[in-house]
Motif scaffolding. Structure first.
Motif, mmCIF file in Angstrom:
data_model
loop_
_atom_site.group_PDB
_atom_site.id
_atom_site.type_symbol
_atom_site.label_atom_id
_atom_site.label_comp_id
_atom_site.label_asym_id
_atom_site.label_seq_id
_atom_site.Cartn_x
_atom_site.Cartn_y
_atom_site.Cartn_z
ATOM 1 N N TRP A 119 24.998 20.636 0.353
ATOM 2 C CA TRP A 119 25.944 20.775 -0.886
ATOM 3 C C TRP A 119 27.035 21.564 -0.519
ATOM 4 N N GLU B 167 31.179 21.135 -0.701
ATOM 5 C CA GLU B 167 31.727 21.890 -1.517
ATOM 6 C C GLU B 167 32.853 22.333 -0.740
ATOM 7 N N LEU C 197 33.143 17.256 -5.107
ATOM 8 C CA LEU C 197 32.117 17.287 -6.137
ATOM 9 C C LEU C 197 31.033 16.468 -5.650
ATOM 10 N N SER D 44 28.591 15.387 -7.476
ATOM 11 C CA SER D 44 28.337 14.666 -8.486
ATOM 12 C C SER D 44 29.077 13.291 -8.609
ATOM 13 N N ASP D 45 30.398 13.319 -7.723
ATOM 14 C CA ASP D 45 31.214 12.249 -7.474
ATOM 15 C C ASP D 45 30.676 11.130 -6.688
ATOM 16 N N LEU E 68 21.275 13.308 -4.109
ATOM 17 C CA LEU E 68 22.766 13.326 -4.505
ATOM 18 C C LEU E 68 22.997 11.932 -4.908
ATOM 19 N N LYS F 91 23.595 27.616 -12.442
ATOM 20 C CA LYS F 91 22.487 26.875 -13.263
ATOM 21 C C LYS F 91 21.608 28.053 -13.980
ATOM 22 N N SER G 148 37.279 21.565 -7.785
ATOM 23 C CA SER G 148 36.326 21.279 -6.495
ATOM 24 C C SER G 148 35.244 21.762 -6.435
ATOM 25 N N ARG G 149 34.614 22.281 -7.682
ATOM 26 C CA ARG G 149 33.236 22.971 -7.730
ATOM 27 C C ARG G 149 32.508 22.064 -8.937
ATOM 28 N N ALA G 150 31.443 22.079 -8.689
ATOM 29 C CA ALA G 150 30.548 21.422 -9.665
ATOM 30 C C ALA G 150 30.459 22.371 -10.938
ATOM 31 N N ARG G 151 30.300 21.676 -12.087
ATOM 32 C CA ARG G 151 30.275 22.648 -13.100
ATOM 33 C C ARG G 151 28.990 22.713 -13.957
ATOM 34 N N PHE G 152 28.235 23.912 -14.163
ATOM 35 C CA PHE G 152 26.825 23.902 -14.444
ATOM 36 C C PHE G 152 27.016 24.708 -15.893
#
Length: 560
Positions: free
Chosen positions: A95, A99, A104, A106-107, A157, A451, A485-489
């Motif tokens: 992960w 980053e 991301l 998730s992409d 992933l 999270k 460029s960061r996952a959104r929680f």
């Protein structure tokens, strides 16, 4: 008549390292690793409190191998307790590497992203067996299977590329990189995550290495030194993110360095199963540089396997002298060094640590000291073979030329691997760095998410450390990176300010859980449903020149 498809192989295509991560002794990330190397510090010390005594031997140890945010990865606490800490660590590092590459995670779902992990240790399995059959649960089989170290990353992933644990002994992690590169060049993978892990959790594995005669009684690695008498064990893990260079450039990815060629082979029959063979090491070097189309005199530095053993060091030196030393001009000696003198020998993860060190040396355009070298090994004719140990911090020998370097890693069973790296400019003199964002007047938002509320505070704390080490960073560029460029929680916070000082003060307050002006925290409503925030009915006060300041200060607003 059988028709064959045209060969679409890109077997010589350059591969870019676009991201990296690590957890090493005294180095939680690549930035800390670089500072450790640059300062010429040793991370060798006594085992941390709470670990088995491991014969009280000094080594390169991680402070904590048990911590893991199971909920973040959707793992139940019961399953997490049955998982080898090597699995848990590599999930986190995968992960973090993505980053670092500004990708991301998730992409990547359903993509042909490969995962290749060098892993040879099974200390946690041995620890579990010590507790008898009562310790076996429904999660033990997957928790202790070394193949799952790679597979769990692919599962978590949603990756559809190759997923493999690699065991070639001490060369495993660099072989994992070699296999990832070949997979990319065949088109089997569109992107790859490659690295290795090694944790020393029970005394048994250390006893085995000691009785084999591999460990230094002094607790230090004296690579290429007259005192060479064995290695000191180390532990940790690291990953690199690899993409074809043309794809990395098209996507605007950051590029640490470029990998031009690699090779692996085996020594075959030698004087003994674990005795290295000069011919095999020479052959793997020649193959790697031929594939990379790099001549011997172009190579300025090689990161050694460099275990600091009486037999291994002279053999490795002789191979380098034969392949890269022959024909070099006087005063143009090949610089060499070993990261094992800093953090110990990470065994199955040793090669990836050497790769990270070399990539950072290329990125920062400096060579760092190899420690514990005082008296040259009398069995290595340094002048004849045109070799010189890098003893201090300094510039590359020929900084105006392409910075070509090699990395070696050898397994005790004779499986050798070597990779060839360089700075990116060797691909095209016309290439230019992508321009960074420039901040103009007005407020800038920095977005942090996690999270849980505690995770947001933790992210804020890490952001403070990151920014304090990099005072030159533009605040708008930081804001853009955090936003895209960061996952959104679900748990989120935004810090708004006009200056670096205001923004840093807000992030510090967020990390400490204190209220502050310009800081807003909350939780996103699941599914995106929520109450209306603003309504603009088209009535009210308007005036000539309204929003002109925003038009002047915000290019995005002006463009729209």
């Amino acid at each position: 008549m059988v028709e064959f498809l045209a060969d679409t192989s890109t077997s010589t295509e350059a591969i870019a390292i676009v991201g990296m991560s690590c957890r090493l002794p005294h180095a939680e990330n690549p930035a800390q690793l670089w500072q450790l190397l640059r300062d010429g510090r040793s991370a060798i010390g006594a085992p941390p409190a709470g670990r088995p005594e491991l014969l009280s031997r000094p080594g390169g140890y991680l402070e904590d191998v048990s911590g893991f945010d199971a909920g973040f990865f959707g793992v139940s606490p019961r399953e997490a307790s049955s998982m080898d800490p090597q699995q848990r660590l590599m999930l986190e590092l995968a992960w973090e590497a993505l980053e670092d590459a500004r990708i991301l995670p998730s992409d990547l779902a359903d993509s042909r992203t490969g995962v290749f992990v060098g892993v040879i240790a099974d200390d946690y399995a041995a620890l579990t067996r010590q507790h008898g059959v009562e310790a076996i649960t429904r999660h033990t089989l997957t928790g202790l299977n070394r193949g799952v170290v790679a597979n769990r990353i692919s599962y978590t992933l949603g990756l559809h590329g190759p997923s493999a644990a690699v065991d070639t002994g001490q060369s495993s992690s660099l072989v994992a990189v070699h296999l990832a590169v070949e997979s990319l060049r065949r088109g089997e993978s569109a992107m790859a995550i490659a690295g290795g892990v090694n944790l020393n959790l029970v005394p048994d594995s250390t006893v085995g290495a000691e009785r084999f005669g591999a460990l230094s009684p002094d607790g230090l690695s004296f690579t290429f030194d007259a005192r060479a008498n064995g290695y000191v064990r180390g532990e940790g893990g690291a990953f690199v993110v690899l993409k074809p260079l043309h794809a990395a450039m098209a996507d605007g990815d950051p590029v640490y360095c470029v990998l031009h060629g690699s090779a692996m082979n085996n020594d075959g029959t030698t004087e003994g199963l674990t005795v290295p063979g000069p011919a095999g090491q020479q052959d793997v070097l020649r193959q790697a540089y031929e594939r990379a189309k790099v001549s011997a005199e172009q190579v300025q530095y090689v990161e050694l396997h460099g275990t600091g053993t009486k037999v291994g060091d002279p053999v490795e030196a002789s191979a380098l002298g034969a392949v890269l030393g022959d024909g070099r001009a006087d005063g143009a000696e090949l610089r060499v060094g070993s990261v094992k003198t800093n953090v110990g020998h990470l065994e199955g993860a040793a090669g990836i640590v050497g790769l990270l060190k070399t990539a950072l040396c290329i990125r920062h355009r400096e060579l760092v000291p190899s420690l514990n070298f005082e008296t040259p090994n009398p069995d290595i004719p340094f002048d004849e073979w045109k070799l010189a140990v890098q003893r201090g911090l300094g510039a590359w020998p020929r900084p105006d030329e392409p910075l070509y370097a090699g990395v070696s890693s050898f397994g005790m069973g004779g499986t050798n691997c070597h990779v060839v790296l360089s700075d990116r400019r060797t691909e095209s003199a016309a290439e230019e760095e992508l321009p960074g964002a420039e901040s103009g007047p007005g407020a800038v938002p920095w977005v942090v998410s996690g999270k849980s509320a505690e995770a947001v505070a933790g992210q804020a704390e890490r952001l403070v450390s990151f920014l304090e080490e990099r005072p030159q960073l533009d605040v708008a560029a930081v804001g853009r990176s955090l936003a895209v460029s960061r996952a959104r929680f679900d748990h989120r916070a935004v810090v708004v300010g006009e200056t670096r000082e205001e923004l840093l003060a807000g992030v510090r307050a967020l990390a400490e859980g204190m209220p502050a002006a310009g800081v807003v925290s909350g939780r996103a409503v699941p599914g995106g449903a929520g109450k209306t925030v603003f309504v603009f009915p088209g009535q009210g006060s308007q005036w000539q020149g309204m929003a002109l300041e925003l038009f002047d200060s915000c290019p995005v607003f002006a463009a729209r």
